[in-house]
Design an enzyme around this catalytic site. Structure first.
Site, PDB file in Angstrom:
ATOM      1  N   LYS A  11      11.068 -24.145  -6.373  1.00  0.00           N
ATOM      2  CA  LYS A  11      10.096 -24.985  -7.075  1.00  0.00           C
ATOM      3  C   LYS A  11       9.606 -24.280  -8.335  1.00  0.00           C
ATOM      4  O   LYS A  11       9.693 -23.059  -8.479  1.00  0.00           O
ATOM      5  CB  LYS A  11       8.907 -25.341  -6.171  1.00  0.00           C
ATOM      6  CG  LYS A  11       8.015 -24.164  -5.744  1.00  0.00           C
ATOM      7  CD  LYS A  11       6.934 -23.789  -6.745  1.00  0.00           C
ATOM      8  CE  LYS A  11       6.160 -22.548  -6.308  1.00  0.00           C
ATOM      9  NZ  LYS A  11       5.344 -21.959  -7.380  1.00  0.00           N
ATOM     10  N   ASP A 137       2.689 -22.817   0.625  1.00  0.00           N
ATOM     11  CA  ASP A 137       3.758 -23.528  -0.093  1.00  0.00           C
ATOM     12  C   ASP A 137       4.766 -24.202   0.842  1.00  0.00           C
ATOM     13  O   ASP A 137       5.562 -25.021   0.401  1.00  0.00           O
ATOM     14  CB  ASP A 137       4.533 -22.559  -1.007  1.00  0.00           C
ATOM     15  CG  ASP A 137       3.791 -22.254  -2.299  1.00  0.00           C
ATOM     16  OD1 ASP A 137       2.810 -22.957  -2.600  1.00  0.00           O
ATOM     17  OD2 ASP A 137       4.194 -21.305  -3.002  1.00  0.00           O
TER      18      ASP A 137
END
Length: 291
Positions: A11, A137
């Site tokens: 990401k 996350d």
């Protein structure tokens, strides 16, 4: 022998704001997370011998409870009282300690894969609730696509797909500890904050240039100050025509958004010639459902 093979995607943060440091020591964040087409490969093999057996292509990575894939498997097996064992073969390509959630994505893939391997039929929401026990996350790495993350990063709201473009990724030849960055962030003294709401409006409208104009990352106040190479990488990308160049997460990875791939390639070559990055890639956005 049952085998599951998965891709664990990296990401970047299109926007990262820290609102305050809470009394419990955690930081209240507001950020836009974006999956990109860069991935590690994770293979899970169900075995009769009890235990968790991790192998990786990088010799310096731990293969015990200090690796998030091991933690994810252990958590899953304990939570659902599973018998037997699992072999995990991890091939890493996402830069390590780079602000790209590589470890979290690997853990997310293991949770997803264990669910398939043991045929438990858990929903993505159930896996995400489990994932937050490993790291903030991890739930996003299970969900993937484009999302607003709030709280400590675990409160997720799916967003429309970000407008696609060419993304240049540059990982300098050093790593940064997320714990160190947040530990040195003067969260309650920050004077400038990216306008995450405006960023989301532009993203929703599919306006790439406007979106780029609202991007920002407050963690640059720590990492970029300590490592001037980050400023240098951002400048090379901007000079080559990037709509925006920014540090991802706690760094030190820098990424640039380019409309024209030739501009991204120009920046790639200059960074390569000047040996400012150990790992360089040109990639794309990965939206939910892409594979």
């Amino acid at each position: 022998m049952r085998v599951i093979r998965l891709k664990a995607y990296a990401k970047i943060n299109l926007g990262l704001d820290v609102l305050r440091k809470r009394e419990d020591g955690y930081h209240e964040v507001k950020m836009v997370m974006q999956t990109i087409d860069m991935f590690d490969k994770v293979e899970l093999v169900k075995v009769r011998k009890p235990g968790i057996f991790v192998q990786t292509n990088l010799k310096y990575l731990p293969t015990n409870q200090d690796n998030l894939v091991y933690k994810a498997a252990r958590l899953f097996m304990d939570e659902y009282k599973l018998a037997g064992g699992v072999e995990i073969n991890l091939n890493k390509y996402i830069p390590v300690a780079a602000g790209m959630a590589g470890g979290s994505s690997d853990a997310a893939a293991v949770l997803y894969g264990m669910n398939k391997l043991y045929e438990l039929g858990l929903s993505l929401e159930e896996l995400m609730k489990l994932g937050v026990k490993i790291g903030a996350d991890v739930p996003f790495c299970i969900m993937r696509g484009t999302a607003l993350a709030e709280g400590i990063g675990e409160k997720l709201t799916r967003l429309p797909a970000a407008p696609n473009c060419n993304i240049l990724i540059a990982k300098p030849p050093f790593s940064v500890s997320t714990k160190w960055v947040y530990g040195n962030l003067k969260a309650n003294e920050l004077k400038e904050h990216p306008d995450i709401d405006k960023l989301i409006e532009a993203l929703t409208a599919g306006d790439l240039k406007n979106m780029a104009g609202y991007m920002g990352n407050v963690l640059e106040t720590v990492t970029e100050t300590e490592y001037p190479q980050i400023t240098e990488l951002k400048k090379i990308m901007a000079d080559a025509g990037a709509l925006r160049s920014l540090m991802s997460g706690s760094g030190p990875t820098v990424f640039g958004l380019f409309e024209d791939k030739a501009d991204a390639e120009k920046a790639f070559k200059e960074i390569q010639d000047r040996q400012l990055a150990k790992q360089l890639y040109i990639t794309q956005m990965m939206n939910n459902g892409d594979e």
